[in-house]
Design an enzyme around this catalytic site. Structure first.
Site, short mmCIF file in Angstrom:
data_model
loop_
_atom_site.label_atom_id
_atom_site.label_comp_id
_atom_site.label_asym_id
_atom_site.label_seq_id
_atom_site.Cartn_x
_atom_site.Cartn_y
_atom_site.Cartn_z
N ASP A 153 16.77 -20.98 -38.76
CA ASP A 153 17.78 -19.93 -38.87
C ASP A 153 17.16 -18.60 -39.24
OD1 ASP A 153 17.23 -21.00 -41.49
OD2 ASP A 153 19.02 -19.97 -42.24
N GLU B 11 18.05 -22.46 -43.99
CA GLU B 11 17.21 -22.11 -45.14
C GLU B 11 17.62 -20.78 -45.74
OE1 GLU B 11 13.57 -20.23 -47.08
OE2 GLU B 11 14.84 -19.55 -45.42
N GLU B 12 18.03 -19.85 -44.92
CA GLU B 12 18.33 -18.50 -45.39
C GLU B 12 19.56 -18.45 -46.30
OE1 GLU B 12 16.41 -16.13 -45.22
OE2 GLU B 12 15.16 -16.28 -43.42
#
Length: 405
Positions: free
Chosen positions: A80, A174-175
């Site tokens: 992502d 992850e972001e």
């Protein structure tokens, strides 16, 4: 295929995550890249390449002859891209950089200025991949994916390259801090790993922030402004007063190195109700607790002044400093440093002013320091990476593999 060619392919996929979503992964468009990566892995000979129901891509590079008894390691990167700037319709180009500013979009006046980004001077003579100034690039972290995939292709095709079993994992979200929420640890059949999610070539990171998120809700009282004297409690003004109680120079703009901060990342509301979201960061866990207490103390002060329940603060833990775990596995750092030095690169070891999937994985039983990708200015329309850095980071991974063989 060269690493930069893969990278240019991957950034065409819009994989921006969404912290307001209730699905997992948070955006279904991430699955399009995940499907592509699974199919590409199968095509290059990774027979067990799979995409699970949660959007994680797994695959295993079998050990080379003579390394079957070696424990192996994992390599992880996230698919992502960040929320701050769009990752849709990325229009990238390669610039032969000879110094000075880079005009990304003359019409919109978007310029990557050397004065603002002095690290550009280190890239003179390189071929920089940049955007058109309307989106981020996606080097965070599609550069890491491209480097891992190119390494995999090389190891599978060149029998002279020695390596142990290597488990590859590509993660979603992850972001937004959810990158390992639903990871299947039983598929990671190795004792240690590395995230490939760093920046400048040579970065070898094993300390991250400890991180919390604080949601501050302000409850005001709305009254017609013409008859509001001593009655109205303007939630927006109280929110400003609350923020003024926090250390004004302990914000990202004023901090560096091991200095922690309070980061007001979101703010919305009106007279009757307002909400602020703060990211609290510190490399020292005790200092982070002090920051959390500061948020509560400020709320108590406001409530004493304006009444009970005027301010409510909710704090949740996001991740912890992986250095607590990785320091117990110096062999991980030694292997990565040796791989870099074989290429004439002196490792740069410094604390990350952020976190990685490895921050949580380390506390889930997979010690996981972070390796460089070569990218700069993540989460920005000024993001860039050089063709040469992509190649170098790929070579670091290949040399790392030989350290474990």
């Amino acid at each position: 295929m060269q690493t930069y060619e893969r990278f240019l392919t991957y950034i065409k996929f819009d994989t921006q995550s969404d912290d307001k979503s209730e699905t997992f992964p948070s955006t279904l468009k991430q699955l399009k890249l995940a499907e592509y990566l699974r199919d590409e892995m199968k095509a290059m000979g990774i027979e067990d390449a799979t995409l699970d129901e949660n959007g994680y891509v797994y695959g295993t590079i079998p050990p080379s002859a003579g390394s079957e008894d070696k424990p192996g390691f994992a390599l992880l990167s996230h698919m992502d891209t960040a929320l701050e700037v769009s990752g849709a319709d990325v229009n990238a180009r390669i610039v032969e950089y000879n110094g000075g500013d880079i005009i990304l979009n003359e019409k919109l006046g978007v310029v990557t200025k050397l004065a603002d980004f002095p690290e550009l001077k280190d890239a003179e003579g390189e071929h920089l991949i940049v955007t058109d100034g309307t989106t981020l690039l996606g080097a965070d972290n599609k550069a890491g994916i491209a480097e891992i995939m190119t390494m995999a292709e090389r190891l599978l095709s060149d029998k002279a390259l020695h390596h142990p079993k290597i488990v590859i994992v590509f993660t979603p979200d992850e972001e937004i801090g959810s990158g390992v929420d639903r990871i299947d640890m039983t598929r990671i059949t190795v004792p240690v790993g590395y995230t490939v999610d760093g920046g400048k070539v040579g970065e070898l990171e094993y300390e991250t922030f400890n991180a919390s998120e604080a949601t501050v809700t302000i409850n005001g009282v709305s009254v017609h402004p013409g008859s509001a004297k001593w009655k109205m409690k303007n939630a927006m003004l109280i929110a400003m007063e609350y923020n003024a109680l926090l250390p004004q120079h302990e914000i990202p703009y004023c901090t560096e190195g091991r200095e922690g901060f309070y980061h007001l990342s979101e703010m919305a509301g009106g007279v009757e109700k307002a909400e602020m979201v703060y990211l609290l960061r510190d490399h020292d866990s005790d200092n982070l607790k002090k920051r959390e207490q500061m948020m509560r103390d400020a709320a108590e002060y406001i409530c004493r002044k304006y009444g009970e329940n005027t301010v409510n603060v909710e704090i949740r833990e996001m991740y912890r400093n992986m250095g607590e775990v990785v320091e117990k596995h110096p062999e991980l750092l030694e292997a990565a440093a040796a791989a870099m030095r074989e290429l004439g690169i002196e490792p740069i070891t410094q604390p990350i002013r952020g976190g990685t999937d490895g921050s949580r994985l380390s506390f889930m039983g997979l010690p996981c320091p972070n390796l460089c990708t070569g990218g700069y200015n993540a989460h920005s329309r000024h993001e860039y990476i050089s063709v040469e850095s992509l190649d170098t980071c790929t070579e670091i991974l290949i040399h790392l593999a030989s350290q474990f063989a």
